[in-house]
Write an enzyme that holds these catalytic residues in place. Structure first.
Site, PDB file in Angstrom:
ATOM      1  N   GLY A 122       0.828  -1.202   0.000  1.00 25.93           N
ATOM      2  CA  GLY A 122       0.000   0.000   0.000  1.00 25.93           C
ATOM      3  C   GLY A 122       0.863   1.253   0.000  1.00 25.93           C
ATOM      4  O   GLY A 122       1.877   1.323   0.700  1.00 25.93           O
ATOM      5  N   GLY A 190      20.970  -7.564  22.948  1.00 19.49           N
ATOM      6  CA  GLY A 190      19.657  -6.976  23.236  1.00 19.49           C
ATOM      7  C   GLY A 190      18.637  -8.089  23.377  1.00 19.49           C
ATOM      8  O   GLY A 190      18.987  -9.252  23.657  1.00 19.49           O
ATOM      9  N   VAL A 277      21.050  -5.934  16.070  1.00 16.25           N
ATOM     10  CA  VAL A 277      21.519  -4.658  16.633  1.00 16.25           C
ATOM     11  C   VAL A 277      20.403  -3.620  16.654  1.00 16.25           C
ATOM     12  O   VAL A 277      20.659  -2.420  16.684  1.00 16.25           O
ATOM     13  CB  VAL A 277      22.742  -4.123  15.847  1.00 16.25           C
ATOM     14  CG1 VAL A 277      23.942  -5.041  16.026  1.00 16.25           C
ATOM     15  CG2 VAL A 277      22.416  -3.944  14.358  1.00 16.25           C
ATOM     16  N   GLY A 278      19.172  -4.079  16.657  1.00 11.62           N
ATOM     17  CA  GLY A 278      18.035  -3.161  16.701  1.00 11.62           C
ATOM     18  C   GLY A 278      17.241  -3.206  15.410  1.00 11.62           C
ATOM     19  O   GLY A 278      17.631  -3.872  14.439  1.00 11.62           O
ATOM     20  N   HIS A 451      -1.050 -18.435  48.627  1.00 11.26           N
ATOM     21  CA  HIS A 451       0.153 -19.139  49.068  1.00 11.26           C
ATOM     22  C   HIS A 451       0.017 -20.621  48.748  1.00 11.26           C
ATOM     23  O   HIS A 451      -1.051 -21.185  48.994  1.00 11.26           O
ATOM     24  CB  HIS A 451       0.341 -18.961  50.576  1.00 11.26           C
ATOM     25  CG  HIS A 451       1.488 -19.774  51.108  1.00 11.26           C
ATOM     26  ND1 HIS A 451       2.809 -19.402  50.903  1.00 11.26           N
ATOM     27  CD2 HIS A 451       1.518 -20.942  51.808  1.00 11.26           C
ATOM     28  CE1 HIS A 451       3.604 -20.298  51.472  1.00 11.26           C
ATOM     29  NE2 HIS A 451       2.842 -21.249  52.031  1.00 11.26           N
TER      30      HIS A 451
HETATM   31  P1  FAD Z   1       4.935  -5.403  12.111  1.00  4.67           P
HETATM   32  O1  FAD Z   1       4.606  -6.551  12.975  1.00  4.67           O
HETATM   33  O2  FAD Z   1       6.322  -5.258  11.620  1.00  4.67           O
HETATM   34  O3  FAD Z   1       3.920  -5.492  10.898  1.00  4.67           O
HETATM   35  C1  FAD Z   1       3.943  -4.598   9.837  1.00  4.67           C
HETATM   36  C2  FAD Z   1       3.307  -5.282   8.646  1.00  4.67           C
HETATM   37  O4  FAD Z   1       3.116  -4.311   7.635  1.00  4.67           O
HETATM   38  C3  FAD Z   1       4.169  -6.372   8.027  1.00  4.67           C
HETATM   39  O5  FAD Z   1       3.373  -7.499   7.743  1.00  4.67           O
HETATM   40  C4  FAD Z   1       4.667  -5.745   6.727  1.00  4.67           C
HETATM   41  O6  FAD Z   1       4.896  -6.696   5.708  1.00  4.67           O
HETATM   42  C5  FAD Z   1       3.503  -4.843   6.384  1.00  4.67           C
HETATM   43  N1  FAD Z   1       3.849  -3.691   5.528  1.00  4.67           N
HETATM   44  C6  FAD Z   1       4.849  -2.786   5.691  1.00  4.67           C
HETATM   45  N2  FAD Z   1       4.769  -1.825   4.756  1.00  4.67           N
HETATM   46  C7  FAD Z   1       3.697  -2.141   3.987  1.00  4.67           C
HETATM   47  C8  FAD Z   1       3.089  -1.540   2.857  1.00  4.67           C
HETATM   48  N3  FAD Z   1       3.554  -0.400   2.332  1.00  4.67           N
HETATM   49  N4  FAD Z   1       2.008  -2.139   2.312  1.00  4.67           N
HETATM   50  C9  FAD Z   1       1.495  -3.294   2.833  1.00  4.67           C
HETATM   51  N5  FAD Z   1       2.038  -3.895   3.899  1.00  4.67           N
HETATM   52  C10 FAD Z   1       3.113  -3.328   4.462  1.00  4.67           C
HETATM   53  N6  FAD Z   1       7.278  -7.853  20.841  1.00  4.67           N
HETATM   54  C11 FAD Z   1       6.625  -8.190  21.966  1.00  4.67           C
HETATM   55  O7  FAD Z   1       5.818  -7.403  22.468  1.00  4.67           O
HETATM   56  N7  FAD Z   1       6.829  -9.403  22.573  1.00  4.67           N
HETATM   57  C12 FAD Z   1       7.711 -10.305  22.074  1.00  4.67           C
HETATM   58  O8  FAD Z   1       7.880 -11.375  22.638  1.00  4.67           O
HETATM   59  C13 FAD Z   1       8.415  -9.968  20.893  1.00  4.67           C
HETATM   60  N8  FAD Z   1       9.287 -10.830  20.345  1.00  4.67           N
HETATM   61  C14 FAD Z   1       9.924 -10.501  19.194  1.00  4.67           C
HETATM   62  C15 FAD Z   1      10.835 -11.414  18.664  1.00  4.67           C
HETATM   63  C16 FAD Z   1      11.506 -11.115  17.505  1.00  4.67           C
HETATM   64  C17 FAD Z   1      12.486 -12.107  16.932  1.00  4.67           C
HETATM   65  C18 FAD Z   1      11.252  -9.882  16.834  1.00  4.67           C
HETATM   66  C19 FAD Z   1      11.936  -9.548  15.543  1.00  4.67           C
HETATM   67  C20 FAD Z   1      10.357  -8.966  17.353  1.00  4.67           C
HETATM   68  C21 FAD Z   1       9.695  -9.269  18.548  1.00  4.67           C
HETATM   69  N9  FAD Z   1       8.805  -8.378  19.133  1.00  4.67           N
HETATM   70  C22 FAD Z   1       8.164  -8.708  20.295  1.00  4.67           C
HETATM   71  C23 FAD Z   1       8.513  -7.072  18.519  1.00  4.67           C
HETATM   72  C24 FAD Z   1       7.197  -7.150  17.738  1.00  4.67           C
HETATM   73  O9  FAD Z   1       7.301  -8.154  16.755  1.00  4.67           O
HETATM   74  C25 FAD Z   1       6.912  -5.806  17.107  1.00  4.67           C
HETATM   75  O10 FAD Z   1       6.905  -4.799  18.085  1.00  4.67           O
HETATM   76  C26 FAD Z   1       5.547  -5.833  16.416  1.00  4.67           C
HETATM   77  O11 FAD Z   1       5.485  -6.850  15.444  1.00  4.67           O
HETATM   78  C27 FAD Z   1       5.257  -4.487  15.769  1.00  4.67           C
HETATM   79  O12 FAD Z   1       3.989  -4.524  15.215  1.00  4.67           O
HETATM   80  P2  FAD Z   1       3.584  -3.611  13.970  1.00  4.67           P
HETATM   81  O13 FAD Z   1       2.203  -4.020  13.621  1.00  4.67           O
HETATM   82  O14 FAD Z   1       3.868  -2.203  14.278  1.00  4.67           O
HETATM   83  O15 FAD Z   1       4.582  -4.018  12.810  1.00  4.67           O
HETATM   84  P1  NAD Z   2      17.790  -4.154  20.931  1.00  2.00           P
HETATM   85  O1  NAD Z   2      17.731  -2.693  20.804  1.00  2.00           O
HETATM   86  O2  NAD Z   2      17.013  -4.829  21.999  1.00  2.00           O
HETATM   87  O3  NAD Z   2      19.310  -4.600  21.147  1.00  2.00           O
HETATM   88  C1  NAD Z   2      20.317  -4.296  20.243  1.00  2.00           C
HETATM   89  C2  NAD Z   2      21.644  -4.388  20.970  1.00  2.00           C
HETATM   90  O4  NAD Z   2      22.655  -4.320  20.013  1.00  2.00           O
HETATM   91  C3  NAD Z   2      21.864  -3.235  21.951  1.00  2.00           C
HETATM   92  O5  NAD Z   2      22.305  -3.748  23.185  1.00  2.00           O
HETATM   93  C4  NAD Z   2      22.932  -2.391  21.265  1.00  2.00           C
HETATM   94  O6  NAD Z   2      23.781  -1.727  22.159  1.00  2.00           O
HETATM   95  C5  NAD Z   2      23.686  -3.450  20.476  1.00  2.00           C
HETATM   96  N1  NAD Z   2      24.387  -2.948  19.303  1.00  2.00           N
HETATM   97  C6  NAD Z   2      24.001  -1.980  18.438  1.00  2.00           C
HETATM   98  N2  NAD Z   2      24.913  -1.838  17.445  1.00  2.00           N
HETATM   99  C7  NAD Z   2      25.892  -2.755  17.702  1.00  2.00           C
HETATM  100  C8  NAD Z   2      27.091  -3.117  17.041  1.00  2.00           C
HETATM  101  N3  NAD Z   2      27.463  -2.508  15.904  1.00  2.00           N
HETATM  102  N4  NAD Z   2      27.849  -4.099  17.574  1.00  2.00           N
HETATM  103  C9  NAD Z   2      27.451  -4.737  18.728  1.00  2.00           C
HETATM  104  N5  NAD Z   2      26.345  -4.422  19.393  1.00  2.00           N
HETATM  105  C10 NAD Z   2      25.557  -3.458  18.875  1.00  2.00           C
HETATM  106  O7  NAD Z   2      17.426  -4.727  19.484  1.00  2.00           O
HETATM  107  P2  NAD Z   2      17.078  -6.190  18.986  1.00  2.00           P
HETATM  108  O8  NAD Z   2      17.555  -7.231  19.928  1.00  2.00           O
HETATM  109  O9  NAD Z   2      17.520  -6.221  17.568  1.00  2.00           O
HETATM  110  O10 NAD Z   2      15.504  -6.178  19.016  1.00  2.00           O
HETATM  111  C11 NAD Z   2      14.793  -5.141  18.363  1.00  2.00           C
HETATM  112  C12 NAD Z   2      13.553  -4.814  19.095  1.00  2.00           C
HETATM  113  O11 NAD Z   2      12.584  -5.838  18.891  1.00  2.00           O
HETATM  114  C13 NAD Z   2      13.703  -4.754  20.611  1.00  2.00           C
HETATM  115  O12 NAD Z   2      14.211  -3.527  21.045  1.00  2.00           O
HETATM  116  C14 NAD Z   2      12.286  -4.928  21.039  1.00  2.00           C
HETATM  117  O13 NAD Z   2      11.624  -3.702  20.927  1.00  2.00           O
HETATM  118  C15 NAD Z   2      11.749  -5.904  20.020  1.00  2.00           C
HETATM  119  N6  NAD Z   2      11.760  -7.270  20.595  1.00  2.00           N
HETATM  120  C16 NAD Z   2      11.029  -7.505  21.713  1.00  2.00           C
HETATM  121  C17 NAD Z   2      11.050  -8.754  22.293  1.00  2.00           C
HETATM  122  C18 NAD Z   2      10.265  -8.984  23.542  1.00  2.00           C
HETATM  123  O14 NAD Z   2       9.403  -8.177  23.843  1.00  2.00           O
HETATM  124  N7  NAD Z   2      10.524 -10.054  24.289  1.00  2.00           N
HETATM  125  C19 NAD Z   2      11.804  -9.779  21.737  1.00  2.00           C
HETATM  126  C20 NAD Z   2      12.552  -9.495  20.606  1.00  2.00           C
HETATM  127  C21 NAD Z   2      12.519  -8.236  20.037  1.00  2.00           C
END
Ligand code: FAD
Ligand code: NAD
Length: 474
Positions: A122, A190, A277-278, A451
């Site tokens: 979109g 992270g 790394v984020g 408890h």
């Molecule tokens: P997204 O989930 O990224 O969804 C965006 C969607 O939009 C995607 O399907 C994409 O394809 C679609 N899109 C993008 N641009 C367009 C376009 N122009 N047209 C049509 N479609 C489009 N968060 C937690 O709270 N708990 C967790 O345990 C957790 N674990 C995680 C583990 C991993 C490995 C990762 C990578 C992330 C994790 N997160 C977790 C973070 C969580 O996944 C995100 O915060 C969340 O998915 C964000 O939701 P969103 O809807 O903003 O975006």
């Molecule tokens: P993050 O921000 O949690 O961690 C990234 C880490 O990489 C930081 O500690 C940062 O200092 C380090 N870093 C950055 N640049 C670097 C470099 N060049 N070399 C070495 N270290 C470097 O990011 P993430 O682990 O990629 O996850 C992204 C986001 O996805 C999270 O911040 C979180 O919002 C979401 N997430 C949430 C969950 C959950 O809720 N359990 C699980 C997975 C992901």
């Protein structure tokens, strides 16, 4: 004439699909567009969270925990199992089945709520028109009174360690290894690095995590991060701080890394490299040049406190905007925006969004850390309670970590709760409720907790704020 909706949502992650369902519930004619392609080549709703994030990572964390416990927890209970093995096909297959169940479930919810799903990319045009480019290149335009941008985020790529998704992988790659890597390198200690690093460590990988910052898990409370670091070291996760990757080169079937720390450059060879790394807000191709929607210096869509972009009828939610990149934060923004559009009183409080890291032990928090309160000059008092003194935790052989509660020194209002230990992903909810109701530590201290349960650690930490915990010295 293009088809006209009340609401078009771009993106069907946990922010977008929830916004679409809530808008439809409120009687608004709603469309949701998503481009994500699942492993079977078909549209897979649910975004990062359901396809390659929250759900699959938790599935693998749980499976790997079961395996790890056989050798590391069961013997204490007098149970020994010889010859335990992991069948990786079943291990990954179980995860894929769960993903399919939930992504398919969104399709059914869309049908039940009469949300029209479009498959494609979109692009917001002027005057709330949206162009959809199908994966076959076909184009159509629809329009709406309100458009909600929910395009999510993607992993940040390091220029000197580009993803090839074979040897140098992102989160999606690390959820789908076909063999347990003998040596796994992880860049970034992270949330993703710790969770997915734990999965493969538990299956037998030798895991080295390189973290650029000198402090471990600096987003968490310092005491909690310290306890967690000790436990991860015990488990065998090799976390190197102040370690900056400078080079990653695929050589044959290995990745040769160079990183620098205070002792100078080091070499490390691994079989797979996970770069975590984020993440960055994803807006590639989302906006035509003349929409008026602005991006900030980090590429996030600029919104006000009501998630409005400032352009008439255009809103944005989830990972694509400011605030923590968490699924539940995006979903609540989605609900709030749908309700604001429908003229109702939407609500989202970013100050009480809970964080959970699903490692062993789990880490969870909500509200301010001690460090933040010090910087802000807010007077506070602290209560702590260790799981070592909680009967249920000892019975489970998981008596690790603590609950730490921070309350205002004068008003006693709870300002932050930080936990590391068993089941804290669930325990944090009680604290969030207390904080949303502007509760005090006294409030939690006066509530009866069953408890023996893990929740007694929250109760005792609340008592400890006032130095009257029963089962420890104050
Ligand atoms: P997204 O989930 O990224 O969804 C965006 C969607 O939009 C995607 O399907 C994409 O394809 C679609 N899109 C993008 N641009 C367009 C376009 N122009 N047209 C049509 N479609 C489009 N968060 C937690 O709270 N708990 C967790 O345990 C957790 N674990 C995680 C583990 C991993 C490995 C990762 C990578 C992330 C994790 N997160 C977790 C973070 C969580 O996944 C995100 O915060 C969340 O998915 C964000 O939701 P969103 O809807 O903003 O975006
Ligand atoms: P993050 O921000 O949690 O961690 C990234 C880490 O990489 C930081 O500690 C940062 O200092 C380090 N870093 C950055 N640049 C670097 C470099 N060049 N070399 C070495 N270290 C470097 O990011 P993430 O682990 O990629 O996850 C992204 C986001 O996805 C999270 O911040 C979180 O919002 C979401 N997430 C949430 C969950 C959950 O809720 N359990 C699980 C997975 C992901």
């Amino acid at each position: 004439m293009s088809e006209k909706f009340d609401v078009i949502v771009i993106g069907a992650g946990p922010a977008g699909y929830v916004a679409a369902i809530r808008a439809a519930q409120l009687g608004l004619k709603t469309a949701c567009i998503d481009a994500f392609v699942g492993k079977d080549g078909k549209q897979a709703l649910g975004g990062t969270c359901l396809n390659v994030g929250c759900i699959p990572s938790k599935a693998l964390l749980d499976s790997s925990k079961q395996f790890y416990n056989i050798a590391h927890n069961l013997p204490v209970h007098g149970i020994t199992v010889d010859g335990a093995k992991v069948d990786l096909n079943t291990f990954i297959g179980r995860k894929d089945k769960i993903v399919k169940q939930f992504t398919g479930g969104i399709g059914q919810l869309f049908k039940a709520n009469k949300v029209t799903a479009f498959f494609g990319t979109g692009k917001l045009l002027k005057d709330n028109e949206v162009e959809i480019t199908g994966n076959d290149g076909s184009k159509q335009t629809i329009s709406a009174t309100n458009v909600i941008l929910a395009s999510g985020s993607v992993p940040i790529e390091l220029p000197f360690a580009k993803f090839d998704n074979k040897f140098i992988v992102d989160n999606a790659g690390a959820l789908d290894f076909t063999d347990v890597p003998k040596r796994l390198g992880v860049i970034g200690a992270g949330v993703i690095g710790l969770e997915l690093g734990s999965v493969w460590k538990r299956l037998g990988s030798d895991v080295t995590v390189l973290e650029a910052l000198p402090d471990f898990l600096s987003v968490a409370d310092t005491d909690i991060a310290k306890i967690a670091a000790k436990e991860f070291a015990k488990m065998g996760l090799n976390i190197k701080l102040s370690a900056k990757l400078t080079k990653a080169e695929v050589k044959g079937n290995e990745v040769a890394l160079t990183y620098e720390d205070k002792d100078g450059p080091h070499d490390l060879v691994v079989d797979k490299l996970l770069v975590a790394v984020g993440r960055r807000a994803y807006t590639d191709g989302l906006l035509a040049n003349d929409t008026g929607v602005k991006l900030d210096e980090r590429g996030r869509i600029v919104v006000d406190e009501h998630n409005h972009t400032g352009v008439n009828g255009v809103w944005a939610i989830g990972d694509a905007v400011r605030g923590p990149m968490l699924a539940h934060k995006g979903s609540e923004e989605g609900v709030a925006v749908a309700e604001w559009i429908a003229g109702k009183a939407g609500h989202i409080n970013l100050d009480t969004v809970p964080w959970v890291i699903y490692t062993e032990p789990e880490i969870a928090w909500a509200g301010k850390t001690e460090k933040q309160l010090k910087e802000e000059g807010v007077p506070y008092k602290v209560g702590t309670f260790p799981f070592a003194a909680i009967g249920r935790a000892v019975a489970m052989n998981e008596a690790i970590g603590q609950v730490k509660m921070i309350a205002h020194a004068e008003t006693d209002r709870i300002l932050g709760v930080h936990m590391v230990g068993p089941g804290v992903s669930e325990l944090i909810a009680e604290c969030v409720v207390a904080m949303e109701f502007k509760g005090s530590s006294e409030d939690l201290a006066r509530i009866v907790h069953a408890h023996p349960t893990l929740s007694e650690a929250v109760h005792e930490a609340a008592l400890s704020v006032d130095k009257r915990a029963i089962h420890k010295g104050n």
